[in-house]
Write a protein that holds these residues in place. Structure first.
Motif, PDB file in Angstrom:
ATOM      1  N   ALA A  12       0.894  -0.899  -0.016  1.00 24.19           N
ATOM      2  CA  ALA A  12       0.351   0.101   0.161  1.00 24.19           C
ATOM      3  C   ALA A  12       1.294   1.181   0.097  1.00 24.19           C
ATOM      4  CB  ALA A  12      -0.732   0.094   1.229  1.00 24.19           C
ATOM      5  N   ILE A  13       1.910   1.010   0.449  1.00 21.48           N
ATOM      6  CA  ILE A  13       2.797   2.693   0.412  1.00 21.48           C
ATOM      7  C   ILE A  13       3.712   2.559  -0.813  1.00 21.48           C
ATOM      8  CG2 ILE A  13       4.865   3.277   1.945  1.00 21.48           C
ATOM      9  CD1 ILE A  13       3.755   1.945   3.961  1.00 21.48           C
ATOM     10  N   ILE A  14       3.975   1.670  -0.885  1.00 24.69           N
ATOM     11  CA  ILE A  14       4.445   1.575  -2.566  1.00 24.69           C
ATOM     12  C   ILE A  14       3.770   2.467  -3.349  1.00 24.69           C
ATOM     13  CG2 ILE A  14       6.043   0.285  -4.073  1.00 24.69           C
ATOM     14  CD1 ILE A  14       7.444  -1.206  -1.906  1.00 24.69           C
ATOM     15  N   ALA A  15       2.396   1.196  -3.377  1.00 24.31           N
ATOM     16  CA  ALA A  15       1.191   1.829  -4.150  1.00 24.31           C
ATOM     17  C   ALA A  15       0.858   3.526  -4.240  1.00 24.31           C
ATOM     18  CB  ALA A  15       0.203   0.607  -4.419  1.00 24.31           C
ATOM     19  N   GLY A  16       1.063   3.915  -3.098  1.00 26.93           N
ATOM     20  CA  GLY A  16       0.715   5.345  -2.433  1.00 26.93           C
ATOM     21  C   GLY A  16       1.897   6.414  -3.334  1.00 26.93           C
ATOM     22  N   VAL A  17       3.556   5.990  -2.642  1.00 30.58           N
ATOM     23  CA  VAL A  17       4.429   6.309  -2.779  1.00 30.58           C
ATOM     24  C   VAL A  17       4.390   6.808  -4.725  1.00 30.58           C
ATOM     25  CG1 VAL A  17       6.373   6.783  -3.715  1.00 30.58           C
ATOM     26  CG2 VAL A  17       5.201   6.402  -1.529  1.00 30.58           C
ATOM     27  N   LEU A  18       4.139   5.926  -5.485  1.00 32.02           N
ATOM     28  CA  LEU A  18       3.715   6.213  -7.256  1.00 32.02           C
ATOM     29  C   LEU A  18       2.273   6.515  -8.337  1.00 32.02           C
ATOM     30  CD1 LEU A  18       5.555   2.387  -7.719  1.00 32.02           C
ATOM     31  CD2 LEU A  18       6.686   4.801  -7.860  1.00 32.02           C
ATOM     32  N   GLY A  19       1.514   6.641  -6.607  1.00 36.29           N
ATOM     33  CA  GLY A  19       0.151   7.226  -7.804  1.00 36.29           C
ATOM     34  C   GLY A  19      -0.971   6.511  -7.210  1.00 36.29           C
ATOM     35  N   PHE A  20      -0.677   4.905  -7.406  1.00 39.77           N
ATOM     36  CA  PHE A  20      -1.605   4.023  -7.580  1.00 39.77           C
ATOM     37  C   PHE A  20      -2.416   4.522  -5.938  1.00 39.77           C
ATOM     38  CE2 PHE A  20       1.573   1.893  -9.603  1.00 39.77           C
ATOM     39  CZ  PHE A  20       1.458   2.236 -11.436  1.00 39.77           C
ATOM     40  N   GLY A  25      -5.495   1.349  -2.201  1.00 43.28           N
ATOM     41  CA  GLY A  25      -6.161   1.921  -0.224  1.00 43.28           C
ATOM     42  C   GLY A  25      -7.316   0.216  -0.438  1.00 43.28           C
ATOM     43  N   ALA A  26      -7.310  -0.680  -1.534  1.00 45.67           N
ATOM     44  CA  ALA A  26      -7.123  -1.868  -1.365  1.00 45.67           C
ATOM     45  C   ALA A  26      -6.473  -2.324  -0.407  1.00 45.67           C
ATOM     46  CB  ALA A  26      -7.064  -2.245  -2.838  1.00 45.67           C
ATOM     47  N   ALA A  27      -5.246  -2.454  -1.005  1.00 42.72           N
ATOM     48  CA  ALA A  27      -4.004  -2.650   0.133  1.00 42.72           C
ATOM     49  C   ALA A  27      -3.752  -2.568   1.380  1.00 42.72           C
ATOM     50  CB  ALA A  27      -2.682  -2.776  -0.875  1.00 42.72           C
ATOM     51  N   SER A  28      -4.738  -1.115   1.496  1.00 33.67           N
ATOM     52  CA  SER A  28      -4.230  -0.880   3.097  1.00 33.67           C
ATOM     53  C   SER A  28      -5.907  -1.377   4.025  1.00 33.67           C
ATOM     54  CB  SER A  28      -4.150   0.703   3.065  1.00 33.67           C
ATOM     55  OG  SER A  28      -5.977   1.191   2.326  1.00 33.67           O
TER      56      SER A  28
END
Length: 55
Positions: A12-20, A25-28
């Motif tokens: 979730a953190i990596i996806a958030g940083v990359l803009g996904f 949201g789903a991963a968190s």
């Protein structure tokens, strides 16, 4: 179970940083559910352990 919660948190953190945002949201959400399940099982395990030790 805690391991999977941490993995989903990192995803979730990596996806958030990359803009996904959707994936983040789903991963968190999954990480949060797994963490609370882990806490519930921990509390149940501790209570059962205390009752076994007492008898």
């Amino acid at each position: 179970m805690l391991r999977y919660a941490l993995i989903f948190l990192v995803v979730a953190i990596i996806a958030g940083v990359l803009g996904f945002g959707g994936i983040a949201g789903a991963a968190s959400g999954i990480a949060q559910i797994l963490f609370f399940l882990f806490l519930a099982f921990l509390v149940i395990s501790l209570i059962v352990g205390l009752f076994r030790r007492a008898s």
